[in-house]
Motif scaffolding. Structure first.
Motif, PDB file in Angstrom:
ATOM      1  N   ASN A   1      -1.047  10.718   4.646  1.00  0.00           N
ATOM      2  CA  ASN A   1      -1.912  11.108   3.541  1.00  0.00           C
ATOM      3  C   ASN A   1      -2.969  12.084   4.073  1.00  0.00           C
TER       4      ASN A   1
ATOM      5  N   HIS B   1       1.166   3.997  -3.017  1.00  0.00           N
ATOM      6  CA  HIS B   1       0.857   5.399  -2.720  1.00  0.00           C
ATOM      7  C   HIS B   1       2.014   6.296  -3.152  1.00  0.00           C
TER       8      HIS B   1
ATOM      9  N   LEU C   1      -6.985   6.271  -2.867  1.00  0.00           N
ATOM     10  CA  LEU C   1      -7.568   6.428  -1.538  1.00  0.00           C
ATOM     11  C   LEU C   1      -9.020   5.957  -1.535  1.00  0.00           C
TER      12      LEU C   1
ATOM     13  N   THR D   1       0.832  -1.196   0.000  1.00  0.00           N
ATOM     14  CA  THR D   1       0.000   0.000   0.000  1.00  0.00           C
ATOM     15  C   THR D   1       0.866   1.244   0.000  1.00  0.00           C
TER      16      THR D   1
ATOM     17  N   ALA E   1      -6.634  11.568   3.455  1.00  0.00           N
ATOM     18  CA  ALA E   1      -7.290  10.485   4.192  1.00  0.00           C
ATOM     19  C   ALA E   1      -7.775  10.922   5.568  1.00  0.00           C
TER      20      ALA E   1
ATOM     21  N   LEU F   1      -2.039   4.798   5.389  1.00  0.00           N
ATOM     22  CA  LEU F   1      -2.507   6.156   5.130  1.00  0.00           C
ATOM     23  C   LEU F   1      -1.852   7.170   6.059  1.00  0.00           C
TER      24      LEU F   1
END
Length: 161
Positions: free
Chosen positions: A55, A15, A28, A11, A58, A52
């Motif tokens: 981020n 990203h 996302l 992940t 998020a 996340l």
């Protein structure tokens, strides 16, 4: 032979390599959709949230996870940790994050979530008197020594102890 990366490693790698902000938002949205479709107690939920961590797009999702008392406790603790490490800069979202963490701190059913919420409230204490008051109360209560220690630590982090 190279081992296959763990889901949260994959992940993070995905990203980091997405080309545009639109690609990142699409990614996302897929992760949030996957999260919502998982069984209630799936450890993949925690992995998604861990991916996340920095981020900012998020953050509203993370606030919703912390605020949901019916959500998987390990997902809520991971979301609280991320919100502690990367508090929102937007004042409205920061206020909502602080209030979601405050509600989690006051959840009598989830001691682990309460501990993580108490730890995460440090960055929000100077913004909201209700958060400061709740941390002071939790830091002085005798019901759960770990919540008490976490609340005191958050007050120290905020420079209020």
């Amino acid at each position: 032979m190279t081992p296959e990366p763990a889901p949260d490693d994959a992940t993070r790698a995905t990203h980091a390599t997405l080309a545009s902000p639109a690609d990142q938002l699409t990614h996302l949205a897929r992760l949030v959709e996957e999260f919502r479709a998982l069984p209630a107690d799936s450890d993949r939920k925690r992995e998604i949230i861990a991916g996340l961590d920095d981020n900012t797009a998020a953050q509203p999702f993370l606030v919703s996870v912390v605020a949901d008392a019916g959500e998987y406790d390990l997902a809520r603790t991971e979301a609280a940790t991320v919100l502690r490490l990367w508090p929102p800069t937007d004042p409205d979202l920061r206020h909502r994050a602080g209030r979601a963490l405050l509600a989690a701190l006051n959840d009598p059913e989830e001691d682990l979530v309460r501990q993580y919420a108490a730890m995460a409230l440090g960055p929000y204490a100077s913004d909201d008197p209700a958060v400061t008051e709740a941390l002071i109360a939790a830091g002085g209560s005798a019901e759960d020594p770990l919540v008490q220690a976490c609340a005191r630590s958050a007050l120290e982090e905020a420079g209020l102890a």
